[in-house]
Design a protein around this motif. Structure first.
Motif, PDB file in Angstrom:
ATOM      1  N   ASP A 172       0.825  -1.202   0.000  1.00 35.52           N
ATOM      2  CA  ASP A 172       0.000   0.000   0.000  1.00 35.52           C
ATOM      3  C   ASP A 172       0.863   1.257   0.000  1.00 35.52           C
ATOM      4  OD1 ASP A 172      -2.298  -1.506   0.003  1.00 35.52           O
ATOM      5  OD2 ASP A 172      -2.554  -1.445   2.198  1.00 35.52           O
ATOM      6  N   ALA A 173       1.983   1.215   0.730  1.00 40.65           N
ATOM      7  CA  ALA A 173       2.882   2.378   0.754  1.00 40.65           C
ATOM      8  C   ALA A 173       3.479   2.629  -0.628  1.00 40.65           C
ATOM      9  CB  ALA A 173       3.994   2.148   1.779  1.00 40.65           C
ATOM     10  N   ASP A 174       3.816   1.564  -1.350  1.00 37.34           N
ATOM     11  CA  ASP A 174       4.335   1.717  -2.715  1.00 37.34           C
ATOM     12  C   ASP A 174       3.300   2.395  -3.603  1.00 37.34           C
ATOM     13  OD1 ASP A 174       6.729   0.439  -2.094  1.00 37.34           O
ATOM     14  OD2 ASP A 174       5.946  -1.547  -2.625  1.00 37.34           O
ATOM     15  N   LEU A 175       2.052   1.929  -3.507  1.00 39.75           N
ATOM     16  CA  LEU A 175       0.994   2.490  -4.342  1.00 39.75           C
ATOM     17  C   LEU A 175       0.773   3.969  -4.043  1.00 39.75           C
ATOM     18  CD1 LEU A 175      -1.632  -0.428  -4.200  1.00 39.75           C
ATOM     19  CD2 LEU A 175      -0.073   0.143  -6.065  1.00 39.75           C
ATOM     20  N   GLN A 176       0.743   4.335  -2.768  1.00 38.66           N
ATOM     21  CA  GLN A 176       0.534   5.735  -2.408  1.00 38.66           C
ATOM     22  C   GLN A 176       1.677   6.615  -2.893  1.00 38.66           C
ATOM     23  OE1 GLN A 176      -2.248   7.095  -1.213  1.00 38.66           O
ATOM     24  NE2 GLN A 176      -3.122   5.004  -1.358  1.00 38.66           N
ATOM     25  N   ALA A 177       2.896   6.098  -2.837  1.00 42.72           N
ATOM     26  CA  ALA A 177       4.056   6.869  -3.313  1.00 42.72           C
ATOM     27  C   ALA A 177       3.972   7.112  -4.815  1.00 42.72           C
ATOM     28  CB  ALA A 177       5.350   6.126  -2.963  1.00 42.72           C
ATOM     29  N   MET A 178       3.541   6.113  -5.559  1.00 37.90           N
ATOM     30  CA  MET A 178       3.422   6.260  -7.011  1.00 37.90           C
ATOM     31  C   MET A 178       2.294   7.219  -7.374  1.00 37.90           C
ATOM     32  SD  MET A 178       4.278   2.502  -8.641  1.00 37.90           S
ATOM     33  CE  MET A 178       3.272   1.533  -7.529  1.00 37.90           C
ATOM     34  N   LEU A 179       1.152   7.108  -6.675  1.00 36.33           N
ATOM     35  CA  LEU A 179       0.035   8.019  -6.940  1.00 36.33           C
ATOM     36  C   LEU A 179       0.432   9.459  -6.646  1.00 36.33           C
ATOM     37  CD1 LEU A 179      -2.899   5.913  -5.409  1.00 36.33           C
ATOM     38  CD2 LEU A 179      -2.491   6.368  -7.845  1.00 36.33           C
ATOM     39  N   ALA A 180       1.158   9.672  -5.533  1.00 38.61           N
ATOM     40  CA  ALA A 180       1.598  11.025  -5.183  1.00 38.61           C
ATOM     41  C   ALA A 180       2.545  11.577  -6.246  1.00 38.61           C
ATOM     42  CB  ALA A 180       2.289  11.009  -3.820  1.00 38.61           C
ATOM     43  N   ARG A 181       3.340  10.689  -6.811  1.00 42.20           N
ATOM     44  CA  ARG A 181       4.304  11.121  -7.824  1.00 42.20           C
ATOM     45  C   ARG A 181       3.623  11.702  -9.058  1.00 42.20           C
ATOM     46  NH1 ARG A 181       9.713  12.477  -8.152  1.00 42.20           N
ATOM     47  NH2 ARG A 181      10.476  12.090 -10.278  1.00 42.20           N
ATOM     48  N   VAL A 182       2.460  11.122  -9.447  1.00 41.09           N
ATOM     49  CA  VAL A 182       1.757  11.608 -10.643  1.00 41.09           C
ATOM     50  C   VAL A 182       0.660  12.605 -10.281  1.00 41.09           C
ATOM     51  CG1 VAL A 182       2.297   9.569 -12.016  1.00 41.09           C
ATOM     52  CG2 VAL A 182       0.197   9.606 -10.626  1.00 41.09           C
ATOM     53  N   GLY A 183       0.527  12.930  -9.002  1.00 43.59           N
ATOM     54  CA  GLY A 183      -0.373  13.998  -8.596  1.00 43.59           C
ATOM     55  C   GLY A 183      -1.823  13.626  -8.464  1.00 43.59           C
ATOM     56  N   ILE A 184      -2.127  12.383  -8.115  1.00 46.61           N
ATOM     57  CA  ILE A 184      -3.520  11.976  -7.890  1.00 46.61           C
ATOM     58  C   ILE A 184      -3.588  11.243  -6.556  1.00 46.61           C
ATOM     59  CG2 ILE A 184      -4.146  11.834 -10.333  1.00 46.61           C
ATOM     60  CD1 ILE A 184      -3.691   8.857 -10.231  1.00 46.61           C
ATOM     61  N   ASP A 185      -4.833  11.076  -6.051  1.00 44.45           N
ATOM     62  CA  ASP A 185      -4.967  10.491  -4.724  1.00 44.45           C
ATOM     63  C   ASP A 185      -5.565   9.092  -4.706  1.00 44.45           C
ATOM     64  OD1 ASP A 185      -7.517  11.068  -5.457  1.00 44.45           O
ATOM     65  OD2 ASP A 185      -7.904  12.511  -3.844  1.00 44.45           O
ATOM     66  N   SER A 186      -5.959   8.552  -5.881  1.00 46.53           N
ATOM     67  CA  SER A 186      -6.522   7.195  -5.903  1.00 46.53           C
ATOM     68  C   SER A 186      -6.309   6.558  -7.277  1.00 46.53           C
ATOM     69  CB  SER A 186      -8.020   7.224  -5.587  1.00 46.53           C
ATOM     70  OG  SER A 186      -8.738   7.785  -6.657  1.00 46.53           O
ATOM     71  N   ILE A 187      -6.347   5.255  -7.293  1.00 48.90           N
ATOM     72  CA  ILE A 187      -6.196   4.539  -8.571  1.00 48.90           C
ATOM     73  C   ILE A 187      -7.391   4.813  -9.476  1.00 48.90           C
ATOM     74  CG2 ILE A 187      -6.140   2.216  -9.605  1.00 48.90           C
ATOM     75  CD1 ILE A 187      -4.447   1.313  -7.298  1.00 48.90           C
TER      76      ILE A 187
END
Length: 436
Positions: free
Chosen positions: A9-24
């Motif tokens: 889950d931490a990996d997913l949140q880091a990637m989402l933050a990188r592209v500027g969105i908050d959910s898949i």
């Protein structure tokens, strides 16, 4: 962390933050809510290795193992057990495509041996590093003919060609602007008069026939190559690879291109693939050939080495103008038939073919002796033949299945039967005994 483990889950949140969105979900705003899946996936719980093995053994046991008398392009030949062990050697199981010759010597070596063996088997000058299967090899040959002719866009195809191959040719021709025309059959073989009439119209890039043909008949192509060449057309022969151990080769018939499927060279039927296609040609067509060619040379220390000798670069950099976009394939299957041919040798291949021939003729004699079967065409055949049945053919086919036999391939009001070296006299007699 292993690369094949799922993201946390931490990996997913880091990637989402990188592209500027908050959910898949924000990645897919175009997908309507009503068609999105919101439930839980129906995945089994975790299992141990032993449990996984047991599961697949149970699934595999549901497959019925039938005694096979079917053919039509796929044949139940014997596979020496050592083949699969040699395939797993590390020098052969290198990754993907051998661009770096210095670290791909095993792959390059077996491709070189494959090419050498296939050129010998077909009687042609050169072979490429194999194709996906026999039908796509035939399509590539068709496109080679048109590319070599430049201004001619017609390709003539015998009516006795495999229906599966013809369908693939139709698909390729449609999107390549190639006109396919059928040479009519007469008494189960390609009509010479029909071929001559179509060639006389001009503009023919290539002529494709099959040996043995779709009915198992061994055709006589005497004069075909001369007629094609006189009309400035290429002559293409599609053959079952194993049969060339005893039949006249495409090279002996004067063919310009030889194609077909190599499944008969020991590859198990395995529910439809993977198989391997071969494509061989004369030396003058080598630069129109798709794929790659491996050669043997010497390095700066005088040691034998293998290299990519020729590969058409337009397949990579001029794609829209390329004759073909085939650059690689599942060459593991090329290795398979290379090991098989190495183990069998010339005499072994010939003996297997002769046993198949003898078995087919014995089965044909036994079936016709019942009075319920008759050959549809009075023509010479190899290990496959087409017979008409006097009765309910569908009911007889089911009777074969119930008794554990894959009793040929249903065709019209009869069957096309095939026999390989694996079929015994006892199996043939048991099959015939089922005929009411």
């Amino acid at each position: 962390m292993y690369k094949y483990f799922p993201h946390t889950d931490a990996d997913l949140q880091a990637m989402l933050a990188r592209v500027g969105i908050d959910s898949i979900d924000a990645l897919y705003p175009q997908i309507p809510e009503q068609i999105r899946f919101r439930g839980d996936y129906r995945l089994p719980s975790e299992m141990s290795e032993q449990e996984v093995r047991q599961l697949f053994e149970q699934l595999g046991s549901q497959n019925r193992q039938l005694t096979c008398f079917a053919g039509c392009g796929v044949y139940d030949h014997y596979t020496p057990s050592v083949v699969t062990y040699l395939l797993a050697r590390s020098e052969f199981l290198t990754s993907y495509t051998p661009y770096q010759a210095e670290i791909s010597q095993g792959t390059l070596h077996y491709i070189f041996e494959y090419q050498s063996m296939m050129a010998t088997l077909t009687g042609m000058d050169v072979s490429n590093a194999s194709m996906y299967d026999g039908t796509t090899a035939a399509a590539e040959a068709m496109m080679m003919a048109v590319a070599a002719a430049k201004k001619a866009g017609r390709v003539l195809v015998s009516e006795t060609l495999s229906t599966a191959t013809r369908r693939v040719l139709d698909t390729y021709a449609l999107h390549k602007g190639i006109t396919l025309e059928t040479i009519p059959a007469q008494d189960g073989v390609t009509s010479r008069e029909g071929l001559s009439a179509l060639l006389a119209q001009g503009g023919v890039a290539g002529v494709m026939v099959q040996q043995p043909n779709r009915y198992g008949i061994v055709e006589d192509f005497t004069g075909f190559a001369e007629a094609c060449h006189e009309a400035k057309s290429l002559f293409i022969i599609d053959s079952v690879a194993a049969d060339l151990a005893v039949l006249k080769t495409p090279g002996e018939w004067g063919a310009d291109i030889a194609v077909g499927d190599g499944q008969s060279l020991g590859i198990p039927m395995q529910f439809g693939g993977p198989y391997v296609g071969y494509l061989c040609c004369t030396e003058k067509l080598i630069r129109k050939m798709p794929g790659r060619i491996v050669g043997m040379t010497r390095d700066n220390r005088g040691q034998r080495a293998f290299v990519l000798t020729l590969q058409a670069r337009e397949q990579h950099i001029r794609r829209q103008k390329a004759t073909s976009n085939i650059c690689s394939n599942q060459s593991l299957m090329a290795l398979f038939v290379t090991v098989y041919m190495s183990l069998m040798g010339r005499q072994g291949l010939k003996e297997a073919a002769e046993l198949s021939y003898a078995g087919a003729h014995y089965l044909c004699d036994r079936l016709t002796a019942t009075g319920r079967f008759a050959l549809v065409y009075q023509q010479p055949f190899f290990n496959e033949f087409y017979v008409r049945y006097d009765g309910d053919a569908d009911a007889l086919y089911q009777r074969f299945l119930d008794a554990g036999f894959l009793g040929g391939v249903r065709c019209g009001d009869g069957f096309i039967f095939a026999v390989t070296e694996k079929r015994t006299k006892e199996e043939i007699d048991r099959l015939v005994a089922l005929v009411p």
